[in-house]
Design an enzyme around this catalytic site. Sequence first.
Site, PDB file in Angstrom:
ATOM      1  N   ILE A 164      -9.137   1.413 -10.003  1.00 58.57           N
ATOM      2  CA  ILE A 164      -9.401   0.144 -10.693  1.00 58.57           C
ATOM      3  C   ILE A 164     -10.613  -0.540 -10.058  1.00 58.57           C
ATOM      4  CG2 ILE A 164      -8.469  -2.116 -11.316  1.00 58.57           C
ATOM      5  CD1 ILE A 164      -5.706  -0.886 -11.338  1.00 58.57           C
ATOM      6  N   TYR A 214       1.205   8.578  -0.300  1.00 60.15           N
ATOM      7  CA  TYR A 214       1.127   7.618  -1.408  1.00 60.15           C
ATOM      8  C   TYR A 214       1.480   8.315  -2.723  1.00 60.15           C
ATOM      9  CZ  TYR A 214      -1.326   4.557  -4.778  1.00 60.15           C
ATOM     10  OH  TYR A 214      -1.667   3.753  -5.836  1.00 60.15           O
ATOM     11  N   GLY A 270       3.398  -8.886  -4.760  1.00 58.59           N
ATOM     12  CA  GLY A 270       2.104  -8.271  -4.419  1.00 58.59           C
ATOM     13  C   GLY A 270       0.999  -9.074  -5.084  1.00 58.59           C
ATOM     14  N   ILE A 330       3.730 -10.995   0.849  1.00 51.80           N
ATOM     15  CA  ILE A 330       4.346 -11.093   2.171  1.00 51.80           C
ATOM     16  C   ILE A 330       3.729 -12.191   3.029  1.00 51.80           C
ATOM     17  CG2 ILE A 330       2.919  -9.302   3.274  1.00 51.80           C
ATOM     18  CD1 ILE A 330       5.829  -8.391   4.414  1.00 51.80           C
ATOM     19  N   ASP A 333       9.206 -10.777   1.452  1.00 53.66           N
ATOM     20  CA  ASP A 333       9.050  -9.358   1.762  1.00 53.66           C
ATOM     21  C   ASP A 333       9.903  -8.599   0.749  1.00 53.66           C
ATOM     22  OD1 ASP A 333       9.085  -6.813   2.751  1.00 53.66           O
ATOM     23  OD2 ASP A 333       9.674  -7.371   4.801  1.00 53.66           O
ATOM     24  N   LYS A 340       4.622   7.896  -5.272  1.00 53.38           N
ATOM     25  CA  LYS A 340       4.442   7.549  -6.685  1.00 53.38           C
ATOM     26  C   LYS A 340       5.216   8.522  -7.577  1.00 53.38           C
ATOM     27  CE  LYS A 340       2.058   3.836  -6.318  1.00 53.38           C
ATOM     28  NZ  LYS A 340       2.686   2.562  -6.675  1.00 53.38           N
ATOM     29  N   GLY A 362      -2.777  -9.076  -4.012  1.00 50.54           N
ATOM     30  CA  GLY A 362      -3.524  -7.825  -4.049  1.00 50.54           C
ATOM     31  C   GLY A 362      -4.545  -7.780  -5.182  1.00 50.54           C
ATOM     32  N   GLN A 363      -5.202  -6.632  -5.276  1.00 47.70           N
ATOM     33  CA  GLN A 363      -6.295  -6.478  -6.253  1.00 47.70           C
ATOM     34  C   GLN A 363      -5.796  -6.686  -7.684  1.00 47.70           C
ATOM     35  OE1 GLN A 363      -7.795  -2.510  -6.760  1.00 47.70           O
ATOM     36  NE2 GLN A 363      -9.735  -3.183  -7.658  1.00 47.70           N
TER      37      GLN A 363
END
Length: 322
Positions: free
Chosen positions: A174, A144, A8, A35, A50, A148, A11-12
């Site tokens: 974040i 989501y 990942g 990915i 992936d 989690k 990502g951010q």
Amino acid sequence: MERILVIGANGQIGSELVETLSAQHGAENVIAADIGPRSSFGVKRYEPIDVLDANVVSHIIDTYHVTQVYQLAALLSVTGEQAPLKAWDLNMNGLLNILEIARKRGMGGKPLRVFWPSSIAAFGPNTPRDNTPQMTVMDPTTIYGISKLAGERLCEYYFLKFGVDVRSIRYPGIISYKSPPGGGTTDYAIAIFHSALKGETYRCYLGPESGLPMIYMPDAIRATIELMEAPAEKVKVRSSYNVGGISFTPRELAQKIAEQVPGFKIAYEPDARQAIADSWPQSLDDSQATADWGWQAKIGIKELVQDMLANIKLPQPLSKAA
Ligand code: SER
């Protein structure tokens, strides 16, 4: 010597984590994976993988002699609601693949330390909203959040049953300026800065008093690495740690921005994301993280606002040919 795989990485969180880990461990010891094709430059090793393909992930871990994995690939709260089955599949099976690889490697005497992010989304409408305790009611209402909460239980299960050294943080929203966030409910607190710098009124999808816990990226990265570097015996929570930064409402944030950007205006147009925000805590009690591995947030709202305004780079309009 550590060899670190960040899944990942585009990502951010991933993109900034790769930068910090590369500075600490040497770029050749950090393998960025995502990915798609690599989205940031300055990464020495990149693997397009992936996380749902366990064989490929396992092969990468073996090839590079990886000792730590950060599994960050996920769909967040808003994008998750648009594709619940996909979110469940990616968020759960991505984690499960890594935990299984870590379990098998542990049996072969090659331990793998794992980091996996949980979120304030793991809480729900019956959770106490102020100073939310580490241990409390958790009844998430988004796919989501459900993934989690289930993921937290899996992490603790793999630790207790198989001794997998897995560590996790329940991140607040974040805030960062380097990479765009990806489809979360807390993203208003980033978009607002872009509007302010463009001289536009920000149309906020949450109401003025919708308080949420937030954290500035440098604090979030520091928390993550401090937890991963803590001696194993100090990591007493193997589900996920509350980590608080700062808490504010859209009205308070807009006020702070207006102090720096005179004339800045906000309008409130709550949409479906309001219900998600209403089901989440307003502030977190992170005293367990402080007691166990010394966590302390450092960056307050004033510094955050100044830093965001100073560093966001707006896309430049294409110049007209002469
Ligand atoms: N920032 C995330 C979201 O809003 C919460 O973990 O979905």
